[in-house]
Design a protein around this motif. Structure first.
Motif, PDB file in Angstrom:
ATOM      1  N   ASP A   1       0.824  -1.207   0.000  1.00 26.83           N
ATOM      2  CA  ASP A   1       0.000   0.000   0.000  1.00 26.83           C
ATOM      3  C   ASP A   1       0.858   1.257   0.000  1.00 26.83           C
ATOM      4  OD1 ASP A   1      -2.382  -1.304  -0.130  1.00 26.83           O
ATOM      5  OD2 ASP A   1      -2.692  -1.380   2.029  1.00 26.83           O
TER       6      ASP A   1
ATOM      7  N   ARG B   1      -2.055  -3.396  -8.847  1.00 30.81           N
ATOM      8  CA  ARG B   1      -3.264  -2.696  -8.396  1.00 30.81           C
ATOM      9  C   ARG B   1      -3.465  -1.391  -9.156  1.00 30.81           C
ATOM     10  NH1 ARG B   1      -3.113  -3.152  -1.969  1.00 30.81           N
ATOM     11  NH2 ARG B   1      -2.553  -5.345  -1.784  1.00 30.81           N
TER      12      ARG B   1
ATOM     13  N   ASN C   1      -4.883  -2.231 -12.474  1.00 32.69           N
ATOM     14  CA  ASN C   1      -6.310  -2.540 -12.405  1.00 32.69           C
ATOM     15  C   ASN C   1      -7.153  -1.277 -12.259  1.00 32.69           C
ATOM     16  OD1 ASN C   1      -6.003  -5.291 -12.661  1.00 32.69           O
ATOM     17  ND2 ASN C   1      -5.823  -5.623 -10.452  1.00 32.69           N
TER      18      ASN C   1
ATOM     19  N   TYR D   1      -0.204   1.391 -17.354  1.00 26.94           N
ATOM     20  CA  TYR D   1      -0.271   0.174 -18.137  1.00 26.94           C
ATOM     21  C   TYR D   1       1.138  -0.371 -18.311  1.00 26.94           C
ATOM     22  CZ  TYR D   1       1.044   3.208 -22.053  1.00 26.94           C
ATOM     23  OH  TYR D   1       1.696   4.100 -22.872  1.00 26.94           O
TER      24      TYR D   1
ATOM     25  N   VAL E   1       2.572   5.710 -17.470  1.00 27.88           N
ATOM     26  CA  VAL E   1       1.389   6.385 -16.938  1.00 27.88           C
ATOM     27  C   VAL E   1       0.285   6.332 -17.979  1.00 27.88           C
ATOM     28  CG1 VAL E   1       0.448   8.594 -16.150  1.00 27.88           C
ATOM     29  CG2 VAL E   1       2.784   7.931 -15.516  1.00 27.88           C
ATOM     30  N   ASN E   2      -0.926   6.029 -17.567  1.00 25.01           N
ATOM     31  CA  ASN E   2      -2.057   6.002 -18.485  1.00 25.01           C
ATOM     32  C   ASN E   2      -2.821   7.318 -18.405  1.00 25.01           C
ATOM     33  OD1 ASN E   2      -4.289   5.537 -20.010  1.00 25.01           O
ATOM     34  ND2 ASN E   2      -4.844   3.605 -19.044  1.00 25.01           N
TER      35      ASN E   2
ATOM     36  N   LEU F   1     -16.580   2.554 -11.081  1.00 25.31           N
ATOM     37  CA  LEU F   1     -17.832   1.968 -10.662  1.00 25.31           C
ATOM     38  C   LEU F   1     -17.660   0.948  -9.545  1.00 25.31           C
ATOM     39  CD1 LEU F   1     -20.278   2.981 -11.888  1.00 25.31           C
ATOM     40  CD2 LEU F   1     -20.198   1.213 -13.605  1.00 25.31           C
ATOM     41  N   GLU F   2     -16.671   0.091  -9.677  1.00 23.59           N
ATOM     42  CA  GLU F   2     -16.532  -1.013  -8.719  1.00 23.59           C
ATOM     43  C   GLU F   2     -15.985  -0.542  -7.386  1.00 23.59           C
ATOM     44  OE1 GLU F   2     -14.228  -0.448 -10.934  1.00 23.59           O
ATOM     45  OE2 GLU F   2     -14.933  -1.362 -12.786  1.00 23.59           O
ATOM     46  N   GLU F   3     -15.535   0.690  -7.352  1.00 20.70           N
ATOM     47  CA  GLU F   3     -14.892   1.165  -6.129  1.00 20.70           C
ATOM     48  C   GLU F   3     -15.743   2.121  -5.334  1.00 20.70           C
ATOM     49  OE1 GLU F   3     -11.074   2.759  -6.693  1.00 20.70           O
ATOM     50  OE2 GLU F   3     -10.179   0.841  -7.205  1.00 20.70           O
ATOM     51  N   ILE F   4     -16.954   2.358  -5.811  1.00 22.52           N
ATOM     52  CA  ILE F   4     -17.822   3.278  -5.074  1.00 22.52           C
ATOM     53  C   ILE F   4     -18.182   2.672  -3.732  1.00 22.52           C
ATOM     54  CG2 ILE F   4     -20.096   4.337  -5.037  1.00 22.52           C
ATOM     55  CD1 ILE F   4     -19.980   4.380  -8.080  1.00 22.52           C
ATOM     56  N   TRP F   5     -17.949   3.400  -2.689  1.00 21.79           N
ATOM     57  CA  TRP F   5     -18.325   2.891  -1.378  1.00 21.79           C
ATOM     58  C   TRP F   5     -19.267   3.858  -0.675  1.00 21.79           C
ATOM     59  CZ3 TRP F   5     -18.743  -1.742  -0.146  1.00 21.79           C
ATOM     60  CH2 TRP F   5     -18.827  -2.165   1.202  1.00 21.79           C
TER      61      TRP F   5
ATOM     62  N   ALA G   1     -19.989  -5.807   3.745  1.00 24.96           N
ATOM     63  CA  ALA G   1     -18.813  -6.401   3.094  1.00 24.96           C
ATOM     64  C   ALA G   1     -18.785  -6.037   1.610  1.00 24.96           C
ATOM     65  CB  ALA G   1     -18.813  -7.906   3.259  1.00 24.96           C
ATOM     66  N   TYR G   2     -19.941  -6.099   0.954  1.00 22.99           N
ATOM     67  CA  TYR G   2     -19.980  -5.762  -0.473  1.00 22.99           C
ATOM     68  C   TYR G   2     -21.413  -5.504  -0.911  1.00 22.99           C
ATOM     69  CZ  TYR G   2     -21.560 -10.570  -1.140  1.00 22.99           C
ATOM     70  OH  TYR G   2     -22.273 -11.737  -1.073  1.00 22.99           O
TER      71      TYR G   2
ATOM     72  N   ILE H   1     -13.032   1.537 -17.433  1.00 19.52           N
ATOM     73  CA  ILE H   1     -12.096   0.974 -18.404  1.00 19.52           C
ATOM     74  C   ILE H   1     -12.472  -0.474 -18.631  1.00 19.52           C
ATOM     75  CG2 ILE H   1      -9.751   0.102 -18.633  1.00 19.52           C
ATOM     76  CD1 ILE H   1      -8.657   2.649 -17.774  1.00 19.52           C
TER      77      ILE H   1
ATOM     78  N   TYR I   1     -10.967  -0.151 -23.821  1.00 15.85           N
ATOM     79  CA  TYR I   1     -11.985   0.858 -24.062  1.00 15.85           C
ATOM     80  C   TYR I   1     -12.095   1.782 -22.855  1.00 15.85           C
ATOM     81  CZ  TYR I   1     -14.268  -1.592 -28.004  1.00 15.85           C
ATOM     82  OH  TYR I   1     -14.571  -2.166 -29.199  1.00 15.85           O
ATOM     83  N   LEU I   2     -12.350   3.041 -23.119  1.00 14.78           N
ATOM     84  CA  LEU I   2     -12.763   3.967 -22.079  1.00 14.78           C
ATOM     85  C   LEU I   2     -14.240   4.241 -22.315  1.00 14.78           C
ATOM     86  CD1 LEU I   2     -11.036   5.358 -19.886  1.00 14.78           C
ATOM     87  CD2 LEU I   2     -11.073   7.402 -21.286  1.00 14.78           C
TER      88      LEU I   2
ATOM     89  N   LEU J   1     -22.928  -5.558 -11.094  1.00 13.68           N
ATOM     90  CA  LEU J   1     -21.539  -5.532 -10.660  1.00 13.68           C
ATOM     91  C   LEU J   1     -21.455  -5.679  -9.157  1.00 13.68           C
ATOM     92  CD1 LEU J   1     -20.004  -1.986 -10.560  1.00 13.68           C
ATOM     93  CD2 LEU J   1     -22.363  -2.310 -11.260  1.00 13.68           C
ATOM     94  N   ILE J   2     -20.270  -6.102  -8.729  1.00 11.39           N
ATOM     95  CA  ILE J   2     -19.978  -6.184  -7.308  1.00 11.39           C
ATOM     96  C   ILE J   2     -19.167  -4.971  -6.926  1.00 11.39           C
ATOM     97  CG2 ILE J   2     -18.504  -7.353  -5.640  1.00 11.39           C
ATOM     98  CD1 ILE J   2     -19.477  -9.947  -6.474  1.00 11.39           C
ATOM     99  N   ARG J   3     -19.541  -4.341  -5.832  1.00  8.00           N
ATOM    100  CA  ARG J   3     -18.784  -3.194  -5.368  1.00  8.00           C
ATOM    101  C   ARG J   3     -18.242  -3.485  -3.991  1.00  8.00           C
ATOM    102  NH1 ARG J   3     -23.064   1.028  -5.510  1.00  8.00           N
ATOM    103  NH2 ARG J   3     -22.003   1.163  -3.574  1.00  8.00           N
ATOM    104  N   ARG J   4     -16.999  -3.177  -3.803  1.00  7.22           N
ATOM    105  CA  ARG J   4     -16.341  -3.443  -2.529  1.00  7.22           C
ATOM    106  C   ARG J   4     -15.651  -2.190  -2.041  1.00  7.22           C
ATOM    107  NH1 ARG J   4     -14.696  -8.030  -5.122  1.00  7.22           N
ATOM    108  NH2 ARG J   4     -15.475  -9.981  -4.252  1.00  7.22           N
TER     109      ARG J   4
ATOM    110  N   THR K   1     -12.482  -0.324  -1.163  1.00 10.96           N
ATOM    111  CA  THR K   1     -11.090  -0.498  -1.554  1.00 10.96           C
ATOM    112  C   THR K   1     -10.216   0.395  -0.693  1.00 10.96           C
ATOM    113  OG1 THR K   1     -11.400   1.181  -3.223  1.00 10.96           O
ATOM    114  CG2 THR K   1     -11.551  -1.092  -3.945  1.00 10.96           C
TER     115      THR K   1
END
Lengths: 243, 243
Positions: free
Chosen positions: A10, A53, A56, A61, A70-71, A81-85, A178-179, A237, B180-181, B236-239, B241
């Motif tokens: 981390d 990480r 991802n 890249y 750097v991207n 989207l997957e990281e919205i908490w 948890a999710y 992405i 893709y973006l 989707l699954i959201r966790r 992070t």
DNA sequence: AAGTGGTCTAGACCACTAT
DNA sequence: TAGTGGTCTAGACCACTTC
């Protein structure tokens, strides 16, 4: 000043993220893994974990045989989207300083759909909290959370209306989130929702219909959220993945 | 019969995926990592790599100190948003056997928005391919792809209309798609799009507006896709992070 | 040929959960 | 206390790109 906890991985990740943000790698080229490992005093494995990480997340890249870069396009993605908490964080990531307004709060019998997904008997009570997230009095997100009343330990939770739901659950129940399992549902804003969001009746919008599970895979909350597409747009992405 | 290529990690992943699908782990409990490593004759690191990928895909979850378990809810997710590569695969994953119909195909001057994102001068020609994906004559997805004509090496590409775009680009240009973006845009289906999808005018729908980049981060295609929400819904699954 | 990321190993120790 | 997943190391070899 490298120590354990947060983990080395981390720390390396944070270090690289900062240097990317500060544009330290001017030509977009990130040093070789072996060099990073030597400079930071960690093993190459640790460096690779951190890089994986970041990859991802779309920040970098890698090209086998060539290097790590750097991207620039990935940097556009403010809300993955997957990281919205919590929606507070989403708005902050977009550069807003959000405020929260509680629209309603109270226990009602669960509607059939909610009872179904929360494993409740028909008509069992759920605590419904409706919140509006605003920026400069401009509404951006409307959420409706439904929590089985039986899960709530104390009755003294009214002051905590505006805390993020995952925090609310940690404080007032024994079931930490948890999710989420989310469905993306297109709708036309109507009636109360359109009013609350300050959008014309019939405006196309994204909504999320999602179930929050605890660590034992038991549902603890059902959430429905509506977004002002003109103020908040989701990006992601997409890559080819292996079977 | 474990060999290299596909990588050991991929083989272990496939092995576990199959055993999960066949319900071999009846109580939902996956053997300890050390046991898997010994059984399969690989190192624990390799097993962990495979498990990490399965976890990211939502197929399993891990609890430190306790074990690794099948994620029953994750199995519902047929089309993970970040993993979409071709819509043929998406529909297959949903249990359909899709057919493809080409609605239009031809070079036209790029509209300003397309020219902008594809780094073209105004009015430069792009090859536009509109395709409809159907199941049992029921339209599910409409896509419109725009490829700069100058990138296309041969003029003999008409027979390949129905091949997936990523394959089309590999064959007829020197620019393979890397990623893709995508922007997720809510819309109301109208006019030709509603007609083609066989949906009533004004039906709320999700659309993707996306740019495909090659390995050099240069745009090669702009795609716009429309989906029949009643036939295909994204999950989707959201966790949470870590920073 | 040199240098890069990709894969894999064997082993150590830590943090957490169950009992 | 025993067993699990989490982190980390040091090193080996491979696949690919670049010169």
């Amino acid at each position: 000043m490298i120590t354990r906890n947060p983990s080395l991985t981390d720390q390396v990740k944070a270090n690289l993220k900062r240097r990317i943000a500060e544009d330290e790698f001017e030509d977009g080229r990130i040093p070789p893994e072996t060099e990073l490992a030597a400079d930071l005093g960690v093993s190459r494995t640790t460096v690779r974990d951190a890089l994986t990480r970041l990859e991802n997340e779309g920040a970098i890249y890698r090209r086998q045989g060539s290097g790590t870069f750097v991207n620039e396009h990935g940097l556009q993605i403010k809300s993955r989207l997957e990281e919205i908490w919590s929606y507070e964080d989403v708005l902050e990531d977009h550069g807003y300083t959000p405020s929260v307004r509680v629209l309603s709060h109270g226990a009602v019998p669960a509607d059939p759909a909610t009872a179904e997904v929360l494993d409740l008997d028909a008509g069992e009570p759920v605590l419904v909290i409706e919140k509006l997230f605003l920026e400069d009095d401009e509404p951006v997100i409307l959420t409706r959370n439904r929590i089985p009343t039986q899960l709530i330990n104390d009755l003294d939770h009214r002051g905590d209306d505006t805390t993020p739901i995952y925090e609310f659950l940690e404080i007032h129940t024994d079931r930490a989130l948890a999710y989420y399992l989310s469905e993306i549902v297109p709708i036309a804003l109507d009636g109360e929702v359109a009013d609350a969001l300050g959008a014309p009746e019939g405006t196309p919008a994204i909504s999320f219909d999602e179930i929050g599970y605890d660590q034992n895979n038991e549902p603890v909350v059902r959430a429905t959220s509506y977004f002002r597409d003109d103020l908040l747009r989701f990006r992601l992405i997409r890559r080819k993945t292996r079977p």
